[in-house]
Structures are given as C-alpha cells and as structure tokens.
Write a protein that holds these residues in place. Structure first.
Motif, mmCIF file in Angstrom:
data_model
loop_
_atom_site.group_PDB
_atom_site.id
_atom_site.type_symbol
_atom_site.label_atom_id
_atom_site.label_comp_id
_atom_site.label_asym_id
_atom_site.label_seq_id
_atom_site.Cartn_x
_atom_site.Cartn_y
_atom_site.Cartn_z
ATOM 1 N N VAL A 133 0.839 -1.197 0.000
ATOM 2 C CA VAL A 133 0.000 0.000 0.000
ATOM 3 C C VAL A 133 0.874 1.249 0.000
ATOM 4 C CG1 VAL A 133 -1.709 1.325 1.310
ATOM 5 C CG2 VAL A 133 -1.958 -1.156 1.088
ATOM 6 N N GLU A 134 1.974 1.208 0.747
ATOM 7 C CA GLU A 134 2.874 2.366 0.745
ATOM 8 C C GLU A 134 3.481 2.579 -0.643
ATOM 9 O OE1 GLU A 134 6.527 4.241 3.347
ATOM 10 O OE2 GLU A 134 6.409 2.074 3.109
ATOM 11 N N ALA A 135 3.878 1.518 -1.325
ATOM 12 C CA ALA A 135 4.421 1.645 -2.679
ATOM 13 C C ALA A 135 3.363 2.206 -3.636
ATOM 14 C CB ALA A 135 4.925 0.294 -3.169
ATOM 15 N N TRP A 136 2.118 1.759 -3.471
ATOM 16 C CA TRP A 136 1.001 2.291 -4.276
ATOM 17 C C TRP A 136 0.825 3.788 -4.032
ATOM 18 C CZ3 TRP A 136 -3.721 3.924 -1.982
ATOM 19 C CH2 TRP A 136 -4.772 4.174 -2.877
ATOM 20 N N LEU A 137 0.896 4.216 -2.765
ATOM 21 C CA LEU A 137 0.780 5.636 -2.419
ATOM 22 C C LEU A 137 1.919 6.437 -3.037
ATOM 23 C CD1 LEU A 137 -0.393 8.010 -0.744
ATOM 24 C CD2 LEU A 137 1.013 7.191 1.173
ATOM 25 N N THR A 138 3.141 5.919 -2.939
ATOM 26 C CA THR A 138 4.293 6.627 -3.496
ATOM 27 C C THR A 138 4.168 6.776 -5.008
ATOM 28 O OG1 THR A 138 5.697 5.766 -1.729
ATOM 29 C CG2 THR A 138 6.806 6.595 -3.691
ATOM 30 N N ALA A 139 3.656 5.733 -5.675
ATOM 31 C CA ALA A 139 3.473 5.794 -7.129
ATOM 32 C C ALA A 139 2.456 6.866 -7.510
ATOM 33 C CB ALA A 139 3.041 4.431 -7.656
ATOM 34 N N ILE A 140 1.410 7.026 -6.707
ATOM 35 C CA ILE A 140 0.425 8.075 -6.971
ATOM 36 C C ILE A 140 1.091 9.451 -6.904
ATOM 37 C CG2 ILE A 140 -1.607 9.248 -6.015
ATOM 38 C CD1 ILE A 140 -2.654 6.499 -5.212
ATOM 39 N N CYS A 141 1.920 9.642 -5.884
ATOM 40 C CA CYS A 141 2.572 10.940 -5.688
ATOM 41 C C CYS A 141 3.554 11.268 -6.809
ATOM 42 C CB CYS A 141 3.291 10.971 -4.347
ATOM 43 S SG CYS A 141 2.195 10.901 -2.915
ATOM 44 N N THR A 142 4.154 10.255 -7.403
ATOM 45 C CA THR A 142 5.165 10.498 -8.436
ATOM 46 C C THR A 142 4.621 10.404 -9.854
ATOM 47 O OG1 THR A 142 5.814 8.159 -8.321
ATOM 48 C CG2 THR A 142 7.053 9.714 -6.963
ATOM 49 N N ASP A 143 3.585 9.579 -10.081
ATOM 50 C CA ASP A 143 3.110 9.331 -11.443
ATOM 51 C C ASP A 143 1.816 10.053 -11.787
ATOM 52 O OD1 ASP A 143 5.260 7.620 -11.599
ATOM 53 O OD2 ASP A 143 4.075 5.805 -11.199
ATOM 54 N N ARG A 144 0.980 10.352 -10.798
ATOM 55 C CA ARG A 144 -0.328 10.954 -11.090
ATOM 56 C C ARG A 144 -0.412 12.414 -10.651
ATOM 57 N NH1 ARG A 144 -4.621 6.719 -11.844
ATOM 58 N NH2 ARG A 144 -3.538 4.721 -11.764
ATOM 59 N N ILE A 145 0.663 12.948 -10.109
ATOM 60 C CA ILE A 145 0.698 14.346 -9.678
ATOM 61 C C ILE A 145 1.888 15.008 -10.353
ATOM 62 C CG2 ILE A 145 0.909 15.923 -7.723
ATOM 63 C CD1 ILE A 145 -0.327 13.770 -5.950
ATOM 64 N N ARG A 146 1.654 16.185 -10.958
ATOM 65 C CA ARG A 146 2.705 16.893 -11.686
ATOM 66 C C ARG A 146 2.830 18.309 -11.163
ATOM 67 N NH1 ARG A 146 -0.405 13.820 -14.593
ATOM 68 N NH2 ARG A 146 -1.906 15.502 -14.746
#
Length: 421
Positions: free
Chosen positions: A76-89
């Motif tokens: 879940v933490e890896a999923w959260l980190t991916a959101i912060c890096t891939d879905r937010i610009r």
C-alpha cells in the motif's frame, strides 16, 4: 509523531489539514479503495493549500480504525508513493509513517500516515488543479489558479507585474515619469522601458505592463482600480465612523502614494512636547520605521487582487497596515526579518535604483535597498520607541497585517507641555 494527538484529531474528524481514507484490498493485495485518481486530487489539494496529514486505514464516516493488513502494508505504501510520483505533476513529496492505532475493540491495527508539506509548487493531479478548503477539496478557478502560480513563483510562468494592461498605449505614459528611467545613449524610450519590463512589445507596438502603469502614469487607478491606499485616522481605539478624524484615498503613481501616506501619518499622529528646557518632542511612531512599512506594502502587495486595496488605520494606541496578498515565495512570518523575497521584483528593483530619498530622517538613499533589512528595522526601531514589538499576521493567506504600537507620551506632564497632531 504524537499518537494521542493523532487519535484526538481522528475522533474530531477531517478538517483543512486532515484527510482520512479507508483502504480496501482485492485478493492478492491490489488496492481498490480509495481510487488512485481521487486520492491524487486529495493529496495535491493539501500540497496546494497549507499541507496536512493523510491517514490510510481510517473510515472517514465512522472514524473507526479499520487498518491495513500487515502483510500488505509495504504494498500500500508503494502504491501511495506511485500516486505521488506518477499521477501528480510535478511529483509531490510526502513523508510516510507506519503506525499502530487501536481498532474498534482496542486491538492494534496498522495504518499509514503521510505528511504532506505545503508545497513550493502548484500541483496538477489526475482531474485538474485542486486546493483544500475546509475538509474538502475545491477545483481552482482560472483566476485563483493564476494567483497561486504567482504566489509560488513556479518557473516564472506568471508574473503579474509584467503582464500587458489592456486599453492603454505607450503614448499614455507620462513623459516626466518616463524620463526618470532614461539614460542618454541607451536607445529610445520604448526600448529602455522594455529592458526594465515597464513595456512589452506586441503586434500593435510597445504596450505598458502592470508595472509600467503603476510607475509611469499619473492615474494608474483608471486601469487598476485597486492600486491605491485607503487611509483613515480615528480618535479612539476601534474602527468607529463616529470617531473618524481624517480620511484619504491616496492615489497616483506608486512613489507619490508612498509620500502621501507618510504625510498622512505624520499629520495625524500625536506628538506631545515639553518646552521648559527647550522643546522636546515625543512622537507616537518612529517615522523611519513607518516609512519603511509603507514602502514594503506598496512594493510587495499583490496587485492581481482586483478587489483589495492597501488599508492604513491610525488609532489612539496603534497603527495598522493591511497589505493584500499572501506572503510571497514560500516566506513565513518567522523568516520575514531574515529573508528578502519580493513578490514584485520589477517594482522592487526600480525602487532601489531610480527613486532617491532626500529626507535625512528616513536614513536611506533610495526607496528600497538590496540588503533585505527593512522588516528587522521596522521591528527594532518601533520597539525601541514604544517598548512593544510590532506584530505581523497572515490573515487567511489573503492579507498581511502589520500592527505598530504607539509610544506613550511623557510620563509626567509639566506646565508648558503641549500636544500636536
């Protein structure tokens, strides 16, 4: 992290800096709730506002700690980190913590706490630009988004003072005001003003910018109606129209506004004096500090806020100056006395080069200097006179309020004493 404080906040529910999300997983550990796009909007909204805390594993309706299975915590933490890096610009940096909080029956359950800082940037998430307002996100309208970009100085995308002003031509600039900036042998007026960002080349020829209108026209209020100072003096301690003794709408080019405002303060402040051994004045305010405060307000205010003006109020015991706009360039109240970060770099630079000060009382040679010591001088000189340190307040990221306290008059009045102002 203070667990008791976090539990208390969870019990009280979401607010402008707390977001709670329950986590649901499919077999195999894939996260199905919250939706990744929606969570990206919530995270970016916090970063675009004041920052805050996201707690994954808490139901936002019941406030119960449902938790995250220990075997899926890292996933879940890896999923959260991916959101912060891939879905937010641009990517949003967060700090995560794994904690155990008591569930409904008191049993420990794992959660992930993500701390979201107030970002230096403006972030776009999956569904656009959002900002946290209260306990919910709000989509940013174009005008609010433009101001937010300017406040955070993102890659110089927008600098309001350098934008063209519609319905005004180069010929509308006042020749005497323009002449202040002219240097022999450096080209014609349009070229020199363009170098100073006071005009901008367009298809119709050179057009004045916001800074050009503010500095080089006799009546900038015709195009920028908010570009003025409202000054009011009261006999008492509160803003009561019945106790108003003087009021003025201070207009004109910015340097004239500064001088008219300091004359308003000088005219209305009380100056007790003693005469028996030669006249000794006891002014309420250090005028050099007040002058610096007015210069700062005019130079650093947010001119994009079309409905707000600088407001200057004199009371019997204090002077208040309200400056439109949030603190620029990620500054804070605590850092103001040590860091110089002008919102309007063009205006501040020109104030430091082309606007001499011939009044020895103010102890400076130009309207602004490059040392960044103005706020410190305001605080120290005002406190030395009155015994009370001035106070800066950030009012909802809308206005900056400076309160300078008045000095008391002579402790013991004597025959022949008088008071002016």
């Amino acid at each position: 992290m203070n667990i008791e404080r976090l539990l208390q906040r969870i019990r009280l529910g979401e607010d402008s800096t707390l977001e709670l999300k329950q986590v649901r997983l499919r077999a195999g550990g894939k996260t199905i709730e919250p939706h990744a796009d929606g969570l990206s909007d919530e995270l970016a909204a916090l970063g675009n506002a004041h920052g805050g805390t996201l707690v994954l594993g808490v139901d936002d309706q019941t406030k119960e700690v449902s938790g995250i299975p220990l075997e899926h915590l890292d996933g879940v933490e890896a999923w959260l980190t991916a959101i912060c890096t891939d879905r937010i610009r641009p990517p949003l940096e967060v700090v995560t913590h794994h904690l155990e909080l008591p569930g409904p029956a008191g049993q420990p359950r794992a959660v992930i706490v993500a701390e979201v800082p107030r970002s230096l940037w403006v972030h776009e998430s999956a569904n656009g630009y959002f900002r946290r307002v209260g306990h919910a996100k709000r989509k940013l309208t174009p005008d609010v988004l433009a101001r937010l970009f300017q406040q955070r100085s993102q890659a110089r995308l927008i600098r309001f003072e350098e934008q063209e002003v519609p319905a005004i031509d180069f010929k509308d600039l006042d020749p005497l005001l323009v002449n202040r900036f002219m240097i022999d042998g450096q080209g014609d007026a349009a070229l020199q003003l363009q170098r100073l960002h006071l005009v901008k080349e367009s298809d119709e020829g050179p057009r004045p910018t916001v800074a050009g209108v503010l500095l080089c026209t006799l009546d900038p209020q015709r195009r920028l109606r908010n570009a003025e100072i409202i000054a009011v003096a009261h006999a008492g301690l509160v803003n009561d129209p019945n106790e108003q003794v003087d009021a003025q709408e201070i207009q004109g080019p910015l340097d004239r506004q500064i001088w008219d405002a300091i004359h308003f303060v000088r005219r209305n402040m009380r100056t007790p004096a003693r005469k028996p051994l030669g006249r000794i004045d006891y002014p309420q305010y250090d005028l050099a500090a007040v002058f610096e405060a007015i210069v700062n307000a005019v130079a650093h205010r947010d001119y994009s806020r079309h409905a707000q003006r600088i407001r200057l109020f004199l009371f019997a015991d204090r002077l208040e100056i309200y400056t439109p706009g949030a603190l620029p360039n990620s500054m804070t109240i605590a850092s103001m006395s040590a860091i110089s970060a002008p919102r309007n770099e063009v205006i501040a630079s020109l104030f430091a080069r082309y606007y001499p000060v011939e009044e020895p009382l103010f102890g400076k040679h130009q309207l602004m200097d490059r040392r960044g010591s103005g706020v410190r001088m305001i605080l120290e000189r005002s406190e030395a006179l009155s015994g009370r340190r001035p106070v800066y307040e950030n009012l909802e990221d809308m206005e900056l309020l400076l309160t300078i306290y008045a000095a008391a008059g002579p402790a013991n009045r004597m025959p022949g004493d008088e008071e002016s102002g």
